[in-house]
Design a protein around this motif. Structure first.
Motif, PDB file in Angstrom:
ATOM      1  N   UNK A   1     -56.664 -19.347  16.196  1.00  5.69           N
ATOM      2  CA  UNK A   1     -56.549 -20.794  16.364  1.00  5.69           C
ATOM      3  C   UNK A   1     -57.600 -21.484  15.518  1.00  5.69           C
ATOM      4  N   UNK A   2     -57.233 -22.614  14.955  1.00  6.92           N
ATOM      5  CA  UNK A   2     -58.170 -23.415  14.174  1.00  6.92           C
ATOM      6  C   UNK A   2     -58.106 -24.851  14.669  1.00  6.92           C
ATOM      7  N   UNK A   3     -59.259 -25.404  14.961  1.00  2.00           N
ATOM      8  CA  UNK A   3     -59.411 -26.792  15.390  1.00  2.00           C
ATOM      9  C   UNK A   3     -59.809 -27.587  14.149  1.00  2.00           C
ATOM     10  N   UNK A   4     -58.983 -28.543  13.740  1.00  2.00           N
ATOM     11  CA  UNK A   4     -59.156 -29.193  12.443  1.00  2.00           C
ATOM     12  C   UNK A   4     -59.165 -30.706  12.600  1.00  2.00           C
ATOM     13  N   UNK A   5     -60.207 -31.347  12.071  1.00  4.82           N
ATOM     14  CA  UNK A   5     -60.234 -32.809  12.012  1.00  4.82           C
ATOM     15  C   UNK A   5     -59.110 -33.252  11.089  1.00  4.82           C
ATOM     16  N   UNK A   6     -58.410 -34.307  11.509  1.00  4.73           N
ATOM     17  CA  UNK A   6     -57.193 -34.695  10.797  1.00  4.73           C
ATOM     18  C   UNK A   6     -57.131 -36.220  10.705  1.00  4.73           C
ATOM     19  N   UNK A   7     -57.020 -36.745   9.491  1.00  4.94           N
ATOM     20  CA  UNK A   7     -57.003 -38.199   9.342  1.00  4.94           C
ATOM     21  C   UNK A   7     -55.631 -38.792   9.616  1.00  4.94           C
ATOM     22  N   UNK A   8     -55.638 -39.996  10.154  1.00  3.52           N
ATOM     23  CA  UNK A   8     -54.383 -40.747  10.305  1.00  3.52           C
ATOM     24  C   UNK A   8     -53.872 -41.097   8.912  1.00  3.52           C
ATOM     25  N   UNK A   9     -54.786 -41.469   8.050  1.00  7.67           N
ATOM     26  CA  UNK A   9     -54.541 -41.691   6.633  1.00  7.67           C
ATOM     27  C   UNK A   9     -55.775 -41.200   5.917  1.00  7.67           C
ATOM     28  N   UNK A  10     -55.627 -40.560   4.786  1.00  8.76           N
ATOM     29  CA  UNK A  10     -56.785 -39.992   4.113  1.00  8.76           C
ATOM     30  C   UNK A  10     -57.792 -41.081   3.753  1.00  8.76           C
ATOM     31  N   UNK A  11     -59.080 -40.721   3.803  1.00  2.00           N
ATOM     32  CA  UNK A  11     -60.142 -41.649   3.423  1.00  2.00           C
ATOM     33  C   UNK A  11     -61.243 -40.882   2.710  1.00  2.00           C
ATOM     34  N   UNK A  12     -62.353 -41.555   2.434  1.00  2.99           N
ATOM     35  CA  UNK A  12     -63.430 -40.910   1.669  1.00  2.99           C
ATOM     36  C   UNK A  12     -64.158 -39.812   2.442  1.00  2.99           C
ATOM     37  N   UNK A  13     -63.946 -39.730   3.765  1.00  2.42           N
ATOM     38  CA  UNK A  13     -64.633 -38.742   4.591  1.00  2.42           C
ATOM     39  C   UNK A  13     -63.758 -37.575   5.031  1.00  2.42           C
ATOM     40  N   UNK A  14     -62.449 -37.729   4.914  1.00  2.00           N
ATOM     41  CA  UNK A  14     -61.562 -36.679   5.422  1.00  2.00           C
ATOM     42  C   UNK A  14     -60.201 -36.745   4.745  1.00  2.00           C
ATOM     43  N   UNK A  15     -59.754 -35.587   4.276  1.00  2.00           N
ATOM     44  CA  UNK A  15     -58.411 -35.449   3.718  1.00  2.00           C
ATOM     45  C   UNK A  15     -57.644 -34.458   4.587  1.00  2.00           C
ATOM     46  N   UNK A  16     -56.439 -34.161   4.199  1.00  2.00           N
ATOM     47  CA  UNK A  16     -55.629 -33.172   4.921  1.00  2.00           C
ATOM     48  C   UNK A  16     -55.758 -31.781   4.307  1.00  2.00           C
ATOM     49  N   UNK A  17     -56.734 -31.589   3.417  1.00  2.00           N
ATOM     50  CA  UNK A  17     -56.890 -30.304   2.716  1.00  2.00           C
ATOM     51  C   UNK A  17     -57.062 -29.130   3.661  1.00  2.00           C
ATOM     52  N   UNK A  18     -57.830 -29.289   4.730  1.00  2.00           N
ATOM     53  CA  UNK A  18     -58.061 -28.167   5.643  1.00  2.00           C
ATOM     54  C   UNK A  18     -56.766 -27.744   6.322  1.00  2.00           C
ATOM     55  N   UNK A  19     -55.998 -28.715   6.792  1.00  2.00           N
ATOM     56  CA  UNK A  19     -54.708 -28.387   7.419  1.00  2.00           C
ATOM     57  C   UNK A  19     -53.780 -27.721   6.403  1.00  2.00           C
ATOM     58  N   UNK A  20     -53.782 -28.216   5.168  1.00  2.00           N
ATOM     59  CA  UNK A  20     -52.931 -27.627   4.128  1.00  2.00           C
ATOM     60  C   UNK A  20     -53.378 -26.200   3.796  1.00  2.00           C
ATOM     61  N   UNK A  21     -54.692 -25.972   3.750  1.00  2.00           N
ATOM     62  CA  UNK A  21     -55.201 -24.614   3.515  1.00  2.00           C
ATOM     63  C   UNK A  21     -54.731 -23.673   4.618  1.00  2.00           C
TER      64      UNK A  21
END
Length: 184
Positions: free
Chosen positions: A117-137
Protein backbone atom coordinates in the motif's frame (compact mmCIF):
# COMPACT_ATOMS: atom_id res chain seq x y z
CA UNK A 1 27.39 2.39 -11.42
CA UNK A 2 24.20 2.01 -9.38
CA UNK A 3 24.04 -0.14 -6.27
CA UNK A 4 20.87 -1.03 -4.37
CA UNK A 5 21.71 -2.00 -0.80
CA UNK A 6 20.32 -2.03 2.70
CA UNK A 7 20.47 1.32 4.48
CA UNK A 8 22.70 1.78 7.49
CA UNK A 9 22.11 4.23 10.35
CA UNK A 10 25.24 6.04 9.14
CA UNK A 11 23.34 6.86 5.90
CA UNK A 12 20.83 8.97 7.84
CA UNK A 13 22.46 12.32 7.13
CA UNK A 14 22.25 11.88 3.34
CA UNK A 15 18.75 10.40 3.51
CA UNK A 16 17.65 13.37 5.61
CA UNK A 17 19.13 15.75 3.01
CA UNK A 18 16.98 14.10 0.37
CA UNK A 19 13.88 14.18 2.58
CA UNK A 20 14.44 17.79 3.70
CA UNK A 21 13.90 19.05 0.15
CA UNK A 22 10.45 17.45 0.06
CA UNK A 23 9.47 18.76 3.51
CA UNK A 24 10.47 22.35 2.70
CA UNK A 25 9.42 22.57 -0.96
CA UNK A 26 6.57 20.16 -1.61
CA UNK A 27 3.32 18.77 -0.30
CA UNK A 28 4.55 15.24 -1.08
CA UNK A 29 5.06 14.82 2.64
CA UNK A 30 2.63 16.44 5.04
CA UNK A 31 5.38 17.08 7.60
CA UNK A 32 5.88 20.81 8.21
CA UNK A 33 9.29 20.59 9.88
CA UNK A 34 12.28 18.49 8.88
CA UNK A 35 13.05 16.06 11.70
CA UNK A 36 16.36 16.25 13.52
CA UNK A 37 19.13 13.89 12.48
CA UNK A 38 18.65 11.98 15.75
CA UNK A 39 14.91 11.55 15.16
CA UNK A 40 15.41 10.54 11.54
CA UNK A 41 18.10 8.02 12.49
CA UNK A 42 15.74 6.56 15.09
CA UNK A 43 13.04 6.22 12.41
CA UNK A 44 15.43 4.31 10.17
CA UNK A 45 16.55 2.02 12.99
CA UNK A 46 12.95 1.36 14.04
CA UNK A 47 11.94 0.42 10.47
CA UNK A 48 14.97 -1.86 10.01
CA UNK A 49 13.95 -3.97 13.00
CA UNK A 50 11.21 -5.53 10.90
CA UNK A 51 11.20 -4.25 7.33
CA UNK A 52 13.68 -3.60 4.53
CA UNK A 53 15.06 -0.08 4.16
CA UNK A 54 16.98 0.27 0.90
CA UNK A 55 19.14 2.94 -0.68
CA UNK A 56 20.20 3.53 -4.27
CA UNK A 57 23.79 4.71 -4.54
CA UNK A 58 25.09 6.05 -7.85
CA UNK A 59 28.88 6.04 -8.00
CA UNK A 60 28.89 5.76 -4.22
CA UNK A 61 26.51 8.68 -3.54
CA UNK A 62 23.01 7.90 -2.23
CA UNK A 63 20.40 9.33 -4.60
CA UNK A 64 17.25 7.69 -3.26
CA UNK A 65 15.72 5.39 -0.71
CA UNK A 66 12.69 3.19 -0.24
CA UNK A 67 11.35 1.31 2.73
CA UNK A 68 8.33 -0.56 4.01
CA UNK A 69 6.48 -0.24 7.26
CA UNK A 70 3.43 -1.36 9.16
CA UNK A 71 0.22 -0.91 7.18
CA UNK A 72 -2.05 -1.20 10.23
CA UNK A 73 -0.99 -2.31 13.70
CA UNK A 74 -3.19 -5.40 14.08
CA UNK A 75 -2.15 -9.03 13.61
CA UNK A 76 -4.53 -9.65 10.71
CA UNK A 77 -2.68 -7.02 8.66
CA UNK A 78 0.75 -8.62 9.13
CA UNK A 79 0.82 -9.73 5.49
CA UNK A 80 0.46 -6.16 4.26
CA UNK A 81 3.00 -3.34 4.24
CA UNK A 82 3.04 0.35 3.43
CA UNK A 83 5.76 1.43 1.00
CA UNK A 84 7.58 4.77 0.81
CA UNK A 85 10.10 6.12 -1.66
CA UNK A 86 12.09 9.33 -2.02
CA UNK A 87 14.50 10.15 -4.84
CA UNK A 88 16.87 13.14 -4.70
CA UNK A 89 14.97 15.91 -6.47
CA UNK A 90 17.68 16.30 -9.11
CA UNK A 91 17.82 12.52 -9.77
CA UNK A 92 14.13 11.92 -10.48
CA UNK A 93 13.10 10.16 -13.69
CA UNK A 94 16.44 8.35 -13.86
CA UNK A 95 15.13 4.81 -13.27
CA UNK A 96 16.23 4.74 -9.63
CA UNK A 97 12.63 4.62 -8.38
CA UNK A 98 11.88 1.52 -10.41
CA UNK A 99 15.10 -0.16 -9.28
CA UNK A 100 14.40 0.59 -5.61
CA UNK A 101 10.76 -0.49 -5.73
CA UNK A 102 11.53 -3.72 -7.59
CA UNK A 103 14.20 -4.61 -5.01
CA UNK A 104 11.89 -3.66 -2.14
CA UNK A 105 9.04 -5.74 -3.54
CA UNK A 106 11.33 -8.75 -3.97
CA UNK A 107 12.44 -8.55 -0.34
CA UNK A 108 8.89 -8.06 0.94
CA UNK A 109 7.64 -11.00 -1.11
CA UNK A 110 10.38 -13.18 0.39
CA UNK A 111 9.08 -12.15 3.85
CA UNK A 112 5.59 -13.38 2.95
CA UNK A 113 4.06 -9.94 2.41
CA UNK A 114 0.97 -10.25 0.22
CA UNK A 115 -0.19 -6.66 -0.28
CA UNK A 116 1.61 -3.36 -0.76
CA UNK A 117 0.00 0.00 0.00
CA UNK A 118 1.15 3.53 -0.74
CA UNK A 119 -0.29 6.65 0.86
CA UNK A 120 0.14 9.49 -1.65
CA UNK A 121 -0.56 13.21 -1.42
CA UNK A 122 -2.76 14.07 -4.37
CA UNK A 123 -3.66 17.50 -5.74
CA UNK A 124 -7.15 18.51 -6.78
CA UNK A 125 -5.34 20.40 -9.53
CA UNK A 126 -1.59 20.42 -9.95
CA UNK A 127 0.29 23.34 -8.39
CA UNK A 128 3.85 24.40 -7.59
CA UNK A 129 3.96 22.14 -4.50
CA UNK A 130 2.38 18.93 -5.76
CA UNK A 131 1.83 17.12 -9.04
CA UNK A 132 0.33 13.73 -9.82
CA UNK A 133 3.78 12.26 -10.59
CA UNK A 134 3.85 10.01 -7.52
CA UNK A 135 0.47 8.47 -8.32
CA UNK A 136 1.55 8.02 -11.95
CA UNK A 137 4.82 6.37 -10.85
CA UNK A 138 2.95 3.94 -8.59
CA UNK A 139 0.46 3.15 -11.36
CA UNK A 140 3.41 2.46 -13.67
CA UNK A 141 4.76 0.07 -10.99
CA UNK A 142 1.50 -1.90 -10.96
CA UNK A 143 -0.39 -0.16 -8.15
CA UNK A 144 -4.03 0.82 -8.56
CA UNK A 145 -6.05 3.44 -6.75
CA UNK A 146 -7.92 1.95 -3.79
CA UNK A 147 -9.38 5.05 -2.18
CA UNK A 148 -9.27 8.79 -1.74
CA UNK A 149 -9.56 11.08 1.26
CA UNK A 150 -10.61 14.57 0.24
CA UNK A 151 -8.91 17.68 1.59
CA UNK A 152 -7.34 15.86 4.52
CA UNK A 153 -3.89 17.47 4.43
CA UNK A 154 -3.21 21.18 4.82
CA UNK A 155 0.15 22.59 3.80
CA UNK A 156 1.34 25.82 2.20
CA UNK A 157 -2.03 27.46 2.81
CA UNK A 158 -4.09 24.98 0.82
CA UNK A 159 -5.84 21.64 1.16
CA UNK A 160 -4.66 18.44 -0.47
CA UNK A 161 -6.27 15.07 -1.00
CA UNK A 162 -4.60 11.80 -0.10
CA UNK A 163 -5.02 8.61 -2.06
CA UNK A 164 -4.25 5.02 -1.17
CA UNK A 165 -2.87 2.83 -3.90
CA UNK A 166 -2.40 -0.93 -3.64
CA UNK A 167 -0.55 -3.73 -5.32
CA UNK A 168 -1.31 -7.37 -4.59
CA UNK A 169 1.90 -9.40 -4.83
CA UNK A 170 1.03 -12.64 -3.04
CA UNK A 171 -0.99 -15.73 -3.78
CA UNK A 172 -3.48 -15.16 -0.93
CA UNK A 173 -3.85 -18.80 0.03
CA UNK A 174 -5.99 -19.73 3.04
CA UNK A 175 -3.21 -21.15 5.22
CA UNK A 176 -0.57 -18.52 5.97
CA UNK A 177 2.10 -18.80 8.62
CA UNK A 178 4.51 -16.32 10.08
CA UNK A 179 2.58 -13.11 10.56
CA UNK A 180 3.88 -10.94 13.37
CA UNK A 181 6.80 -13.32 13.98
CA UNK A 182 8.44 -12.48 10.64
CA UNK A 183 11.68 -10.56 10.88
CA UNK A 184 14.24 -9.68 8.21
Amino acid sequence: MTEIRYAKPSDANRLLEIYDYYVRNTAITFEYETPSLEEFTARIEHTMKRYPYLVAAVDGRIEGYAYAGVFKDRAAYDWSAETTIYIAHDSRKSGLGRMLYEALEEKLKAMGIQNLYACIAYPDGEDEYLTKNSAEFHEHMGYSKAGIFHKCGYKFGRWYDMIWMEKLIGEHCDHLTGGADRVL
